[in-house]
Write a protein that holds these residues in place. Structure first.
Motif, PDB file in Angstrom:
ATOM      1  N   TYR A 284     139.861 106.497 166.650  1.00  0.00           N
ATOM      2  CA  TYR A 284     141.052 107.332 166.469  1.00  0.00           C
ATOM      3  C   TYR A 284     142.309 106.471 166.409  1.00  0.00           C
TER       4      TYR A 284
ATOM      5  N   TYR B 282     137.634  99.824 176.216  1.00  0.00           N
ATOM      6  CA  TYR B 282     137.484 100.363 177.570  1.00  0.00           C
ATOM      7  C   TYR B 282     136.233 101.225 177.714  1.00  0.00           C
ATOM      8  N   ARG B 283     135.946 102.022 176.660  1.00  0.00           N
ATOM      9  CA  ARG B 283     134.825 102.953 176.825  1.00  0.00           C
ATOM     10  C   ARG B 283     133.485 102.229 176.890  1.00  0.00           C
TER      11      ARG B 283
ATOM     12  N   GLN C 136     137.101  99.866 168.623  1.00  0.00           N
ATOM     13  CA  GLN C 136     136.207 100.924 169.107  1.00  0.00           C
ATOM     14  C   GLN C 136     134.836 100.856 168.442  1.00  0.00           C
TER      15      GLN C 136
ATOM     16  N   PHE D 295     147.717  99.540 166.429  1.00  0.00           N
ATOM     17  CA  PHE D 295     146.933 100.771 166.616  1.00  0.00           C
ATOM     18  C   PHE D 295     145.660 100.746 165.775  1.00  0.00           C
TER      19      PHE D 295
ATOM     20  N   LEU E 103     133.220  99.625 178.722  1.00  0.00           N
ATOM     21  CA  LEU E 103     133.243  98.959 180.017  1.00  0.00           C
ATOM     22  C   LEU E 103     132.888  99.895 181.162  1.00  0.00           C
TER      23      LEU E 103
ATOM     24  N   ARG F 186     143.179  98.516 167.366  1.00  0.00           N
ATOM     25  CA  ARG F 186     142.545  99.158 168.517  1.00  0.00           C
ATOM     26  C   ARG F 186     141.391 100.049 168.063  1.00  0.00           C
TER      27      ARG F 186
ATOM     28  N   MET G  62     142.232  98.257 174.818  1.00  0.00           N
ATOM     29  CA  MET G  62     141.984  99.649 175.204  1.00  0.00           C
ATOM     30  C   MET G  62     140.869 100.265 174.366  1.00  0.00           C
ATOM     31  N   GLY G  63     140.703  99.777 173.135  1.00  0.00           N
ATOM     32  CA  GLY G  63     139.620 100.264 172.298  1.00  0.00           C
ATOM     33  C   GLY G  63     138.249  99.914 172.852  1.00  0.00           C
TER      34      GLY G  63
ATOM     35  N   ASP H 248     146.581  93.600 174.803  1.00  0.00           N
ATOM     36  CA  ASP H 248     146.234  94.600 175.819  1.00  0.00           C
ATOM     37  C   ASP H 248     145.918  95.946 175.177  1.00  0.00           C
ATOM     38  N   VAL H 249     146.757  96.337 174.199  1.00  0.00           N
ATOM     39  CA  VAL H 249     146.553  97.635 173.547  1.00  0.00           C
ATOM     40  C   VAL H 249     145.223  97.644 172.807  1.00  0.00           C
TER      41      VAL H 249
END
Lengths: 279, 438
Positions: free
Chosen positions: A98, A122-123, A175, A168, A125, A171, A119-120, A115-116
């Motif tokens: 997304y 994180y899921r 994912q 963005f 982890l 990121r 975040m992609g 860092d941003v």
């Protein structure tokens, strides 16, 4: 978060219905979406063909972002059903990426571009686990794909609008999804960013991904995209650009005011606020 | 002086040491937790929460007295505070969702109504059970000096809890604070993560109530994070720094109030934090007011210098780079500065090695300065061309923008400009523009 709530019985997956196919990464059936009880999207039926770049096109207030948000479960649809490869959103989530609208966040936030993008990851982890070196390297690679690797350490408010948009996009790449939703990635970006985004979109297509993009620039639709959804509170037309992106269909999307739908929405909103019931 | 040293080195007696350490721990906890309230843009929510705790304290006192328990038992009062505090936050969220009220208005309403209810209950208690009321009013202004060793230990536990939670959930908290819709799409339970952050705020607020009072505890949650934000652009550093500033405020503030007679600790602690904030906002290297004023002034000085150099370059043929005092004054006035600022412009040009002073109080522009003047002139023309021929702006209207832009064009931008103009078949001014022809 709230899962996409549907008032239809879930007994039948959409794929068994003759009008939907199970190879489709995204099937929307009879979806109506309302904000504050005022419908903004009526009765959307759509099957996304796999491995295509799909533009969602329509005038302001046509419900383009709403369509994406409803698919992703950010707005519960008033009615209807959405499936991804024949599964619910919850099950398919790990295969979906997304890119939200750039203006939807505060860019004066104390994080760097890297860092941003992390975040992609994180899921992948899970709770309470810090970002590992391998994930950082993967994020760095994604930044590189959008030409932002040299600015990885920079705080995000120090980036130009186009650079923020590329962060963005990176990121979303991080994912590692199969189906991407992008909300106006081309809005207000510079030429270099536009080139970078187009290149990434083509890379995604050649590696078998599907991308749905809210797009506002009619002049580049034919150049950048394979398929198009013409939207104005309902799906006016959808399909391959060559067939659907016609003067006549555009006229129907932009020109003719959808008097009846708009009037009906207004009437519902008025009724909710207690005035002018059934005139 | 000696007394201050004793207090600061924790040798000012048992009670003072307990108070100093306890408030430092509270400051640490509040500083850490407050970062997430700040980043989630919920600082005011903490304000509402603490005010909404008052009717809970008073109500719990009344309930406990009615049940014939000994009135002022702390746990009972704190449970009451938690209940109405959380109720206040829920009311705000409900108001925003169910009505079209904006959040700031909803916070204002809930904060004042709950606080009003608390005051009414307090004055009722004052009338009917004056012995209890004395203790309860401490919840408004705090009674730091009365902090017991058990309280201080509680603060230490709280500080540990906050640090551990922030460390473990840093990733989840920052994700939700930065971009909650992305987090939701990605499958993170945003409401639960929000609830955890809010719970930390509630716990710190309630625990801080009796120490520094409900008005001051908010300051402990808000001031350290915003002060720390001036110094860093990294979330993890922000948390550490904010915790440190909170702890330092508690430590210094409590020590000061122990030494100074009649200075209530809660207020002194907040004033200390406020001082740290003021220093940060002024002196922080990148985001501070002094640094940004300096940068701004420097840029304007550079622009003024560019004007001088451009002028000198244009008249090179006649006077070989000499400019008189009146011309410098004209440049200063063009920048909206008084004429005497010409001295500063001259000083800055000399400092940069672009010119030297001449006899007429003006400058003699050196070769390096003339080269810069040539570049500025060329940028000026490039941008002018672009605006007129590409962006379709009338030539008479381009002056202001040209004046700004010509000084800040970077190499890649200039290259892009050149290629744009060439693509349109527009003559690009050559690198060596002849100054005399202008």
């Amino acid at each position: 978060m709230t899962p996409p709530s549907t008032h239809l019985p879930r007994a039948q997956p959409l794929s068994v219905r003759p009008e939907h196919s199970d190879t489709s990464p995204l099937s929307i059936h009879a979806m109506t979406v309302a904000y504050h009880r005022k419908p903004v999207l009526w009765d959307v039926d759509y099957d996304a063909p796999p491995n295509r770049l799909i533009a969602i096109v329509g005038p302001n207030g046509a419900g383009k972002s709403t369509l994406i948000k409803a698919c992703l479960g950010l707005i519960p649809p008033a009615s209807g059903q959405v499936e991804f490869w024949g599964h619910s959103y919850k099950k398919a989530r790990s295969r979906i990426g997304y890119v939200p609208q750039r203006e939807s966040v505060d860019w004066d936030f104390p994080v760097s571009a890297l860092d941003v993008v992390c975040m992609g990851r994180y899921r992948m982890l899970g709770w309470c686990r810090p970002v590992t070196r391998a994930h950082k390297a993967a994020a760095m690679e994604c930044l590189d794909r959008v030409g932002m690797a040299p600015l990885a350490k920079r705080q995000i408010s120090q980036l130009s609008g186009g650079q923020q948009q590329r962060v963005f996009l990176a990121r979303a790449l991080a994912q590692e999804a199969d189906l991407y939703f992008m909300d106006e990635p081309f809005a207000g970006v510079d030429a270099a960013t536009e080139r970078a985004i187009v290149e990434v979109l083509r890379e995604l297509r050649s590696s078998g991904k599907t991308v749905l993009t809210v797009h506002h620039d009619l002049q580049t639709v034919e150049q950048y995209f394979d398929d198009v959804i013409l939207l104005n509170m309902r799906v006016v037309a959808s399909g391959p650009v060559a067939e659907v992106f016609t003067q006549e269909n555009l006229q129907r999307t932009y020109g003719g005011r959808l008097t009846l739908l708009a009037a009906a929405s207004e009437a519902i909103a008025r009724a909710e606020s207690g005035e002018g019931l059934g005139k | 002086m000696a007394e201050a040293f004793e207090v600061l080195t924790l040798q000012g007696g048992y009670n003072t040491t307990v108070v100093v350490l306890g408030t430092a721990m509270l400051g640490l906890a509040a500083g850490v937790v407050g970062v997430f309230a700040l980043l989630r843009k919920r600082s005011l929510m903490a304000d509402a929460l603490s005010h909404a705790a008052l009717p809970g304290v008073a109500g719990a006192f009344l309930a406990a007295s009615a049940l014939d328990m000994t009135g002022r038992t702390l746990p009972v009062l704190l449970i009451g505070a938690t209940v109405t505090g959380v109720l206040g936050v829920l009311s705000i969220q409900w108001l925003v969702r169910a009505t079209r009220l904006r959040e700031d208005a909803a916070i204002g309403i809930v904060l004042s109504v709950f606080f009003g209810a608390g005051i009414v209950l307090l004055s009722y208690i004052q009338k009917n059970a004056p012995e209890g009321a004395a203790g309860l009013s401490h919840f408004i202004y705090g009674q730091t000096a009365a902090m017991s060793a058990a309280d201080a230990k509680l603060m230490a536990v709280l500080a540990t809890l906050s640090v551990v939670a922030a460390g473990l959930l840093l990733k989840e908290f920052t994700l939700v604070c930065f971009n909650d819709t992305f987090a939701a799409v990605d499958g993170w339970p945003v409401s639960l993560i929000d609830l955890l952050m809010m719970a930390l705020v509630v716990v710190v607020t309630v625990a801080g109530l009796q120490a520094v009072g409900l008005i001051m505890v908010v300051a402990m949650l808000i001031i350290p994070p915003v002060a720390a934000r001036f110094w860093t652009d990294r979330a993890a550093v922000l948390i550490a720094l904010s915790g440190a500033i909170g702890a330092l405020s508690g430590y210094l503030g409590a020590s000061a109030s122990a030494v100074l007679p009649d200075a209530p600790a809660g207020s002194v602690i907040v004033l200390t934090a406020g001082t740290i904030f003021a220093i940060s906002s002024l002196a922080a290297p990148k985001r501070g007011v002094i640094a940004s004023t300096y940068r701004h002034l420097n840029l304007r000085l550079r622009i003024a210098g560019d004007h001088v150099l451009e002028k000198a370059f244009a008249h090179k043929a006649q006077d070989g780079g000499q400019l008189g005092a009146p011309e410098l004054a004209a440049v200063a006035r063009h920048q909206g500065w008084p004429a005497w600022f010409a001295v500063v412009i001259r000083w800055s040009l000399r400092g940069r090695g672009l010119a030297r002073a001449n006899k007429g109080g003006g400058v003699e522009v050196l070769a390096s300065g003339l080269a810069r003047g040539a570049t500025v002139r060329r940028n000026h023309r490039l941008w002018e061309q672009y605006l007129v021929s590409y962006a379709d702006i009338a030539p008479s209207h381009v002056d202001w923008s040209v004046d700004q832009v010509e000084h800040v064009l970077s190499e890649p931008l200039i290259t892009e400009l050149e290629s744009l103009l060439r693509a349109r078949g527009i003559a690009v001014p050559g690198a060596a523009v002849d100054g005399a022809s202008a």
